[in-house]
Design an enzyme around this catalytic site. Structure first.
Site, mmCIF file in Angstrom:
data_model
loop_
_atom_site.group_PDB
_atom_site.id
_atom_site.type_symbol
_atom_site.label_atom_id
_atom_site.label_comp_id
_atom_site.label_asym_id
_atom_site.label_seq_id
_atom_site.Cartn_x
_atom_site.Cartn_y
_atom_site.Cartn_z
ATOM 1 N N SER A 239 0.801 -1.026 0.082
ATOM 2 C CA SER A 239 -0.153 -0.057 -0.110
ATOM 3 C C SER A 239 0.854 1.320 0.010
ATOM 4 C CB SER A 239 -0.874 -0.203 1.392
ATOM 5 O OG SER A 239 -0.186 0.319 2.418
ATOM 6 N N LYS A 240 0.459 2.280 -0.015
ATOM 7 C CA LYS A 240 1.045 3.663 -0.030
ATOM 8 C C LYS A 240 1.974 3.679 0.975
ATOM 9 C CE LYS A 240 -2.085 6.988 -2.089
ATOM 10 N NZ LYS A 240 -3.231 7.705 -2.120
ATOM 11 N N ARG A 241 1.643 3.135 2.177
ATOM 12 C CA ARG A 241 2.681 3.116 3.208
ATOM 13 C C ARG A 241 4.095 2.640 2.797
ATOM 14 N NH1 ARG A 241 2.043 -0.394 7.116
ATOM 15 N NH2 ARG A 241 0.755 -1.662 5.869
#
Ligand code: GLU
Length: 474
Positions: A239-241
């Site tokens: 994910s963006k994390r």
């Protein structure tokens, strides 16, 4: 049988690397078998689908070079067709109207959960003989077979068996008549004569339902390959994390599309210890049956390494095309300076990304806005003014502005003054590039051109005189 594969994204966000990998596998499969690759936009979720996402997906596919042979087809353009099939299933007794209220379904669910059962529709309206309750707009449910099982011979996961007793009667049309996701996929895969469905393995559980509906429509199900998801370094879903996940962000960050494709093809698949695959080699060697069925972890360092390999060895015109985009992002018109191919030749060993290469090549195209502070403090000393002045004159007399002669001129002057080359080349570099690091100085000057070089040296000498005046008082 001619092979037909499809990529069927829902336009609810950008094209992410997981989607790109699925698209790549479908594309490779079609290309390898001389088949067709179809793009289908699954935009029936009107609330979450956006035109920007459609554009982002199309843009991502184009940038990656995953060209499609048919489409993009939009599911929202096919509502009449879905309605027609719903009517057909109702007519043939393969689907039925369900009048159960939300309250009834909620309490059914609560009871089942309390009994530790899997929540599922109990088929009440399937067996309803009486008049429908007045004033209720019904949904339409598919009559899933009650017994037996569904076998999915998955190209990646192998044989997966589902019991029909585990599946309930799926809603195929909502009370407003709009079709539901699993149903539209079935109609489209049938109508588009898809032979191989390659998609994320979050859809594996939908597959037995889809196979049952295809069978009810008299259609032979396609072969399925469910691609495992991509995980971040910490083992959770990418994910963006974890940094960039949008394909177009990789473009911004200076990756070449083929480096990203190469990285994605190697994720969960290998061919001996080969790491770098041309597109032709991918088509030739990639075999979806050898993709690991477990999730693969995304490794940004490895992607960066691959990108560097492609920058070092890739076709100059191709890289120039992409570098030109990056320079454009920096507001630079590449026609205002040296040929991009020459710049790439000079820079390719030292740049890991094209964004970096573009940033480090700005000085070829745009006047300097000053000198890097650290570089100036270290190399631009007033006591080198005289020799730099001399260097300027020597350079102005170089007969032909080519690296060998430029090199010769600098070398000779350094020798005459008993200086090592760096003592002369470093201040020169700072004066013409603004920085401490650049390609070899002779190449740098050759690319910059005589006129620009001398102009920057003149500016530099002026600067040094000013600096000299400043330091003489201290
Ligand atoms: N639209 C689905 C998604 O984006 C894919 C469905 C499919 O490939 O069957 O996850």
């Amino acid at each position: 049988m001619s092979i037909r594969t499809r990529f069927a994204p829902s336009p609810t966000g950008y094209l992410h690397v997981g989607g790109a990998r699925t698209a790549l596998f479908s594309w490779l499969y079609a290309r390898k078998h001389g088949g067709k690759f179809i793009l289908r936009i699954e935009d029936t979720d009107l609330e979450r689908s956006t035109a920007e996402s459609v554009n982002a997906i199309l843009e991502g596919m184009t940038w990656l070079g995953l060209e499609y042979d048919e489409g993009p087809f939009f599911q929202t353009h096919r509502f009449d067709r879905y309605k027609e099939i719903i009517q057909q299933l109702l007519r043939e007794g393969k689907a039925y109207h369900c009048y159960c209220s939300r309250e009834r379904l909620d309490s059914l669910r609560a009871e089942q959960l309390a009994r530790k059962e899997k929540p599922r529709y109990d088929g009440r309206c399937r067996h309803w003989g009486a008049e429908p309750p007045p004033g209720v707009a019904p949904v339409v449910r598919f009559k899933n077979p009650l017994d037996g099982g569904v076998v999915v011979e998955d190209m990646i996961h192998g044989r997966v068996v589902f019991q029909n007793s585990e599946l309930d009667d799926l809603i195929i049309a909502r009370s407003d008549g709009s079709p539901t996701y699993n149903f539209t996929v079935v109609v489209d895969d049938m109508d588009m004569h898809i032979t191989h469905v390659i998609r994320g393995d979050d859809h594996l559980n939908n597959t037995p339902r889809q196979i049952n509906m295809l069978a009810a429509l008299g259609s032979v199900p396609p072969v399925y390959a469910h691609v495992p998801m991509i995980l971040g370094h910490d083992g959770s879903r990418l994910s963006k994390r974890h940094g960039a996940v949008s394909v177009m962000q990789y473009r911004e960050d200076g990756y070449l599309p083929e480096a990203l494709l190469n990285y994605l093809v190697r994720l969960g698949w290998s061919h001996g210890d080969k790491e770098v695959f041309s597109i032709e080699e991918m088509i030739d060697l990639f075999d979806i049956q050898n993709v690991h069925s477990s999730a693969a972890a995304f490794n940004p360092e490895k992607l960066l390494w691959l990108n560097q390999q492609y920058i070092k060895t890739g076709d100059l015109d191709h890289i120039a095309h992409h570098l030109s985009w990056h320079l454009g992002q920096l507001g630079i018109d590449p026609s205002s300076g040296p040929d991009l191919r020459d710049v790439i030749r000079a820079q390719r060993e030292r740049a890991k990304t094209l964004a970096e290469m573009a940033a480090n090549s700005v000085f070829f195209y745009r006047d300097l806005e000053g000198y890097d502070d650290k570089a100036a403090a270290k190399h631009l000393k007033p006591d080198s003014l005289a020799v730099l002045q001399e260097l300027r004159d020597v350079l102005s007399r170089v007969t032909e502005w080519v690296p060998a002669l430029i090199h010769g001129a600098i070398h000779q002057l350094a020798e005459a003054h008993g200086l090592n080359l760096g003592k002369l080349a470093q201040p020169l570099r700072v004066l013409v590039t603004g920085k401490e690091v650049s390609p070899p100085i002779d190449q740098t000057l050759a690319l910059l051109g005589r006129e620009r070089t001398l102009r920057r040296l003149d500016d530099g000498l002026r600067y040094l005189r000013g600096a000299g005046a400043g330091t003489s008082t201290s």
